[in-house]
Motif scaffolding. Structure first.
Motif, PDB file in Angstrom:
ATOM      1  N   ALA A  18       0.942  -1.083   0.131  1.00 35.47           N
ATOM      2  CA  ALA A  18      -0.104  -0.095  -0.004  1.00 35.47           C
ATOM      3  C   ALA A  18       0.938   1.323  -0.104  1.00 35.47           C
ATOM      4  CB  ALA A  18      -1.028   0.079   1.166  1.00 35.47           C
ATOM      5  N   SER A  19       2.156   1.277   0.429  1.00 39.40           N
ATOM      6  CA  SER A  19       2.823   2.477   0.606  1.00 39.40           C
ATOM      7  C   SER A  19       3.521   2.590  -0.559  1.00 39.40           C
ATOM      8  CB  SER A  19       4.010   2.224   1.585  1.00 39.40           C
ATOM      9  OG  SER A  19       4.950   1.160   0.848  1.00 39.40           O
ATOM     10  N   GLU A  72      -2.824 -14.194 -20.855  1.00 40.11           N
ATOM     11  CA  GLU A  72      -4.122 -13.406 -20.332  1.00 40.11           C
ATOM     12  C   GLU A  72      -4.218 -13.710 -18.900  1.00 40.11           C
ATOM     13  OE1 GLU A  72      -7.374 -14.345 -22.303  1.00 40.11           O
ATOM     14  OE2 GLU A  72      -6.867 -13.428 -24.416  1.00 40.11           O
ATOM     15  N   ALA A  73      -3.740 -14.843 -18.341  1.00 41.24           N
ATOM     16  CA  ALA A  73      -3.798 -14.988 -16.862  1.00 41.24           C
ATOM     17  C   ALA A  73      -2.716 -13.960 -16.299  1.00 41.24           C
ATOM     18  CB  ALA A  73      -3.622 -16.535 -16.587  1.00 41.24           C
ATOM     19  N   TRP A  74      -1.598 -14.111 -16.897  1.00 44.39           N
ATOM     20  CA  TRP A  74      -0.233 -13.259 -16.286  1.00 44.39           C
ATOM     21  C   TRP A  74      -0.803 -11.793 -16.303  1.00 44.39           C
ATOM     22  CZ3 TRP A  74       2.783  -9.060 -16.987  1.00 44.39           C
ATOM     23  CH2 TRP A  74       3.783  -9.151 -16.146  1.00 44.39           C
ATOM     24  N   ARG A  75      -1.208 -11.276 -17.420  1.00 41.44           N
ATOM     25  CA  ARG A  75      -1.727  -9.848 -17.598  1.00 41.44           C
ATOM     26  C   ARG A  75      -2.714  -9.702 -16.420  1.00 41.44           C
ATOM     27  NH1 ARG A  75      -0.974 -10.492 -22.873  1.00 41.44           N
ATOM     28  NH2 ARG A  75      -3.070 -11.036 -23.471  1.00 41.44           N
ATOM     29  N   ALA A  76      -3.773 -10.344 -16.310  1.00 46.85           N
ATOM     30  CA  ALA A  76      -4.717 -10.106 -15.095  1.00 46.85           C
ATOM     31  C   ALA A  76      -4.113 -10.093 -13.850  1.00 46.85           C
ATOM     32  CB  ALA A  76      -5.976 -11.258 -15.387  1.00 46.85           C
ATOM     33  N   SER A  77      -3.243 -10.948 -13.447  1.00 45.42           N
ATOM     34  CA  SER A  77      -2.500 -11.159 -12.233  1.00 45.42           C
ATOM     35  C   SER A  77      -1.785  -9.995 -12.121  1.00 45.42           C
ATOM     36  CB  SER A  77      -1.730 -12.578 -11.930  1.00 45.42           C
ATOM     37  OG  SER A  77      -2.497 -13.364 -12.105  1.00 45.42           O
ATOM     38  N   ALA A  78      -1.102  -9.284 -13.154  1.00 50.06           N
ATOM     39  CA  ALA A  78      -0.449  -8.310 -12.822  1.00 50.06           C
ATOM     40  C   ALA A  78      -1.238  -7.070 -12.574  1.00 50.06           C
ATOM     41  CB  ALA A  78       0.638  -8.099 -14.098  1.00 50.06           C
ATOM     42  N   ALA A  79      -2.324  -6.923 -13.501  1.00 52.83           N
ATOM     43  CA  ALA A  79      -3.073  -5.968 -13.427  1.00 52.83           C
ATOM     44  C   ALA A  79      -3.699  -5.828 -11.790  1.00 52.83           C
ATOM     45  CB  ALA A  79      -4.283  -5.668 -14.293  1.00 52.83           C
ATOM     46  N   ASP A  80      -4.131  -6.724 -11.468  1.00 59.10           N
ATOM     47  CA  ASP A  80      -4.747  -6.850  -9.981  1.00 59.10           C
ATOM     48  C   ASP A  80      -3.723  -6.818  -8.959  1.00 59.10           C
ATOM     49  OD1 ASP A  80      -7.125  -7.467 -11.183  1.00 59.10           O
ATOM     50  OD2 ASP A  80      -7.240  -9.438 -10.903  1.00 59.10           O
ATOM     51  N   ASN A  81      -2.311  -6.967  -9.359  1.00 51.75           N
ATOM     52  CA  ASN A  81      -1.422  -6.854  -8.016  1.00 51.75           C
ATOM     53  C   ASN A  81      -0.324  -5.580  -8.766  1.00 51.75           C
ATOM     54  OD1 ASN A  81      -2.128  -8.996  -6.118  1.00 51.75           O
ATOM     55  ND2 ASN A  81      -2.382  -9.850  -8.273  1.00 51.75           N
ATOM     56  N   ALA A  82      -0.792  -4.764  -9.268  1.00 50.87           N
ATOM     57  CA  ALA A  82       0.267  -3.705  -9.959  1.00 50.87           C
ATOM     58  C   ALA A  82       1.373  -3.003  -9.037  1.00 50.87           C
ATOM     59  CB  ALA A  82      -0.502  -2.690 -10.539  1.00 50.87           C
ATOM     60  N   ALA A  83       0.834  -2.747  -7.793  1.00 53.49           N
ATOM     61  CA  ALA A  83       1.851  -2.403  -7.092  1.00 53.49           C
ATOM     62  C   ALA A  83       2.708  -3.351  -6.444  1.00 53.49           C
ATOM     63  CB  ALA A  83       1.211  -1.646  -5.642  1.00 53.49           C
ATOM     64  N   LEU A  84       2.519  -4.681  -6.388  1.00 49.46           N
ATOM     65  CA  LEU A  84       3.351  -5.501  -5.895  1.00 49.46           C
ATOM     66  C   LEU A  84       4.288  -5.858  -7.244  1.00 49.46           C
ATOM     67  CD1 LEU A  84       4.028  -7.972  -4.300  1.00 49.46           C
ATOM     68  CD2 LEU A  84       2.273  -9.363  -4.961  1.00 49.46           C
ATOM     69  N   ARG A  85       3.860  -5.936  -8.342  1.00 50.15           N
ATOM     70  CA  ARG A  85       4.620  -6.336  -9.425  1.00 50.15           C
ATOM     71  C   ARG A  85       5.639  -5.075  -9.742  1.00 50.15           C
ATOM     72  NH1 ARG A  85       6.233 -10.311 -11.021  1.00 50.15           N
ATOM     73  NH2 ARG A  85       7.148  -9.254 -12.638  1.00 50.15           N
TER      74      ARG A  85
END
Length: 155
Positions: A18-19, A72-85
């Motif tokens: 979150a930071s 598409e699964a990788w892109r969706a995971s990356a989009a949902d976890n953008a800050a983590l990525r």
């Protein structure tokens, strides 16, 4: 690790993400490497779930391209976890993450059906890296064709 420790670690990871990636090492982590490993584990678990669903869908539907489903699964995971990525990409060259990044690339190549587990690890990682580069740039039509063109420019 008990439940209290689990929740403390989870809350600390949530706060780091979150930071926006300010990587001061929070309690209960002892150093940056331990924190990065925990962040990578979180990413891996989220990605693995999506990949499993993509592979299952591709196995059930012969018209669904497996490599496209994995991308598409990788892109969706990356989009949902953008800050983590972003955090993981910023620190991907650290020795503690290098092996895990290569393992992820090998797994992506295998799951997408582009390599087999018996292929050389370096080759699988290279194919996975090329596949990931294509996935990150949002392929137009056929990601496998684009991957082959990238791997063999004369193709």
């Amino acid at each position: 690790m008990g439940w209290q420790e689990h929740y403390r670690r989870r809350d600390a990871l949530d706060a780091v993400i979150a930071s926006g990636g300010e990587l001061s090492v929070p309690e209960p982590f002892t150093d940056l490497d331990e924190l990065l490993l925990a962040l990578h584990h979180r990413w891996s678990m989220r990605l693995a779930g999506r990949l499993e669903l993509a592979v299952t869908a591709a196995e059930r539907d012969p018209d669904l391209d497996r490599a496209r489903a994995v991308g598409e699964a990788w892109r969706a995971s990356a989009a949902d976890n953008a800050a983590l990525r972003r955090i993981l990409e910023r620190h991907a060259d650290r020795p503690v993450l290098r092996e895990r990044v290569d393992a992820e690339r090998r797994a992506l190549a295998d799951v997408a059906g582009l390599t087999a587990p018996g292929d050389a690890a370096e080759d699988r990682a290279a194919v996975g890296a090329a596949f990931l580069a294509l996935v990150e740039t949002r392929p137009r039509r056929n990601p496998v064709e684009r991957l082959l063109r990238r791997l063999a420019p004369s193709a």
